[in-house]
Design a protein around this motif. Structure first.
Motif, PDB file in Angstrom:
ATOM      1  N   UNK A 103      15.715   0.090   9.638  1.00 14.26           N
ATOM      2  CA  UNK A 103      16.187   1.255  10.375  1.00 14.26           C
ATOM      3  C   UNK A 103      16.036   2.525   9.529  1.00 14.26           C
ATOM      4  N   UNK A 104      16.372   2.435   8.244  1.00 14.41           N
ATOM      5  CA  UNK A 104      16.223   3.590   7.353  1.00 14.41           C
ATOM      6  C   UNK A 104      14.747   3.979   7.218  1.00 14.41           C
ATOM      7  N   UNK A 105      13.865   2.988   7.136  1.00 15.59           N
ATOM      8  CA  UNK A 105      12.429   3.274   7.049  1.00 15.59           C
ATOM      9  C   UNK A 105      11.930   3.965   8.321  1.00 15.59           C
ATOM     10  N   UNK A 106      12.448   3.546   9.476  1.00 13.35           N
ATOM     11  CA  UNK A 106      12.085   4.214  10.734  1.00 13.35           C
ATOM     12  C   UNK A 106      12.565   5.665  10.739  1.00 13.35           C
ATOM     13  N   UNK A 107      13.786   5.889  10.210  1.00 14.35           N
ATOM     14  CA  UNK A 107      14.303   7.259  10.152  1.00 14.35           C
ATOM     15  C   UNK A 107      13.458   8.137   9.243  1.00 14.35           C
ATOM     16  N   UNK A 108      12.926   7.553   8.161  1.00 17.21           N
ATOM     17  CA  UNK A 108      12.025   8.317   7.293  1.00 17.21           C
ATOM     18  C   UNK A 108      10.784   8.712   8.079  1.00 17.21           C
ATOM     19  N   UNK A 109      10.189   7.763   8.793  1.00 20.05           N
ATOM     20  CA  UNK A 109       8.987   8.034   9.589  1.00 20.05           C
ATOM     21  C   UNK A 109       9.239   9.095  10.652  1.00 20.05           C
ATOM     22  N   UNK A 110      10.454   9.123  11.207  1.00 17.16           N
ATOM     23  CA  UNK A 110      10.785  10.068  12.274  1.00 17.16           C
ATOM     24  C   UNK A 110      11.320  11.396  11.739  1.00 17.16           C
ATOM     25  N   UNK A 111      11.487  11.505  10.416  1.00 21.00           N
ATOM     26  CA  UNK A 111      11.991  12.731   9.820  1.00 21.00           C
ATOM     27  C   UNK A 111      13.496  12.914   9.937  1.00 21.00           C
ATOM     28  N   UNK A 119       0.830  -1.204   0.000  1.00 18.85           N
ATOM     29  CA  UNK A 119       0.000   0.000   0.000  1.00 18.85           C
ATOM     30  C   UNK A 119       0.873   1.267   0.000  1.00 18.85           C
ATOM     31  N   UNK A 120       1.942   1.250   0.785  1.00 20.44           N
ATOM     32  CA  UNK A 120       2.865   2.393   0.843  1.00 20.44           C
ATOM     33  C   UNK A 120       3.543   2.585  -0.505  1.00 20.44           C
ATOM     34  N   UNK A 121       3.967   1.490  -1.142  1.00 19.06           N
ATOM     35  CA  UNK A 121       4.629   1.564  -2.443  1.00 19.06           C
ATOM     36  C   UNK A 121       3.675   2.148  -3.485  1.00 19.06           C
ATOM     37  N   UNK A 122       2.439   1.678  -3.495  1.00 16.31           N
ATOM     38  CA  UNK A 122       1.465   2.184  -4.462  1.00 16.31           C
ATOM     39  C   UNK A 122       1.173   3.665  -4.235  1.00 16.31           C
ATOM     40  N   UNK A 149      12.498   7.544  -1.518  1.00 20.93           N
ATOM     41  CA  UNK A 149      13.419   6.657  -0.801  1.00 20.93           C
ATOM     42  C   UNK A 149      12.669   5.565  -0.049  1.00 20.93           C
ATOM     43  N   UNK A 150      11.496   5.878   0.470  1.00 24.04           N
ATOM     44  CA  UNK A 150      10.689   4.868   1.145  1.00 24.04           C
ATOM     45  C   UNK A 150      10.305   3.764   0.155  1.00 24.04           C
ATOM     46  N   UNK A 151       9.895   4.170  -1.047  1.00 24.80           N
ATOM     47  CA  UNK A 151       9.525   3.201  -2.071  1.00 24.80           C
ATOM     48  C   UNK A 151      10.750   2.379  -2.484  1.00 24.80           C
ATOM     49  N   UNK A 152      11.883   3.038  -2.658  1.00 28.92           N
ATOM     50  CA  UNK A 152      13.113   2.356  -3.041  1.00 28.92           C
ATOM     51  C   UNK A 152      13.505   1.310  -1.995  1.00 28.92           C
ATOM     52  N   UNK A 153      13.448   1.685  -0.731  1.00 31.06           N
ATOM     53  CA  UNK A 153      13.812   0.774   0.360  1.00 31.06           C
ATOM     54  C   UNK A 153      12.845  -0.406   0.460  1.00 31.06           C
ATOM     55  N   UNK A 154      11.555  -0.121   0.323  1.00 26.25           N
ATOM     56  CA  UNK A 154      10.567  -1.199   0.404  1.00 26.25           C
ATOM     57  C   UNK A 154      10.695  -2.181  -0.756  1.00 26.25           C
ATOM     58  N   UNK A 155      10.962  -1.657  -1.958  1.00 22.05           N
ATOM     59  CA  UNK A 155      11.161  -2.533  -3.123  1.00 22.05           C
ATOM     60  C   UNK A 155      12.406  -3.399  -2.933  1.00 22.05           C
ATOM     61  N   UNK A 156      13.461  -2.802  -2.387  1.00 16.31           N
ATOM     62  CA  UNK A 156      14.706  -3.533  -2.134  1.00 16.31           C
ATOM     63  C   UNK A 156      14.453  -4.653  -1.131  1.00 16.31           C
TER      64      UNK A 156
END
Length: 152
Positions: free
Chosen positions: A101-109, A10-13, A40-47
């Motif tokens: 960890x990178x995804x958490x950093x995105x969520x936390x700004x 859902x996040x990727x879409x 970057x969130x999409x890139x990380x999730x796809x990876x």
């Protein structure tokens, strides 16, 4: 499908609809704006998804049966190949924790900023290594300190 996997899809879409098909972050934009964060969130999730897929294929291959090569050399070669494959999967397992960890950093700004200096890491570095946590300079200094302490 797990709830986490469906949430990731859902996040990727959502990110794809926000970004368009051929969006690439550039230096003309405000650094780490919502669009760049979504990229970057999409890139990380796809990876992460591709790593899970490869791991699933490895598990299927392992489950298909033990190595029963009649020739000792062939068996040794097969076991070596499996050992390399399993070490690769172990490294990828560790990479998944860095991705999380990178995804958490995105969520936390906090994504895109050096954990040592607080300076922007830079788009080119993040595109090359999306899990980077330090600027090139901070990483080099860290590696020099690590090498010195290892040599002592």
């Amino acid at each position: 499908m797990s709830a986490a996997a469906s949430e990731e899809i859902e996040i990727i879409e959502k990110a794809k609809s926000l970004l368009g098909e051929d969006y690439v972050p550039n230096d003309d934009e405000e650094y780490m704006n919502k669009r760049q964060q979504a990229y970057f969130q999409m890139l990380l999730l796809e990876w992460k998804r591709s790593i899970h897929s490869a791991a699933g294929q490895t598990l299927q291959s392992l489950a298909s049966g033990p190595i029963r090569e009649p020739d000792l050399n062939d068996r040794a070669s097969s076991e070596t190949d499996w050992g390399i494959e399993l070490r690769t999967r172990d490294r990828q397992r560790k990479l998944i924790s860095k991705i999380d960890s990178a995804l958490r950093r995105i969520d936390q700004g906090e994504y895109g900023y050096c954990e040592v200096t607080g300076d922007p890491i830079g788009l080119k570095r993040l595109i090359a290594r999306p899990v980077a946590t330090m600027t090139v300079e901070a990483q080099e200094a860290h590696e020099r300190r690590e090498k010195i302490s290892r040599d002592d």
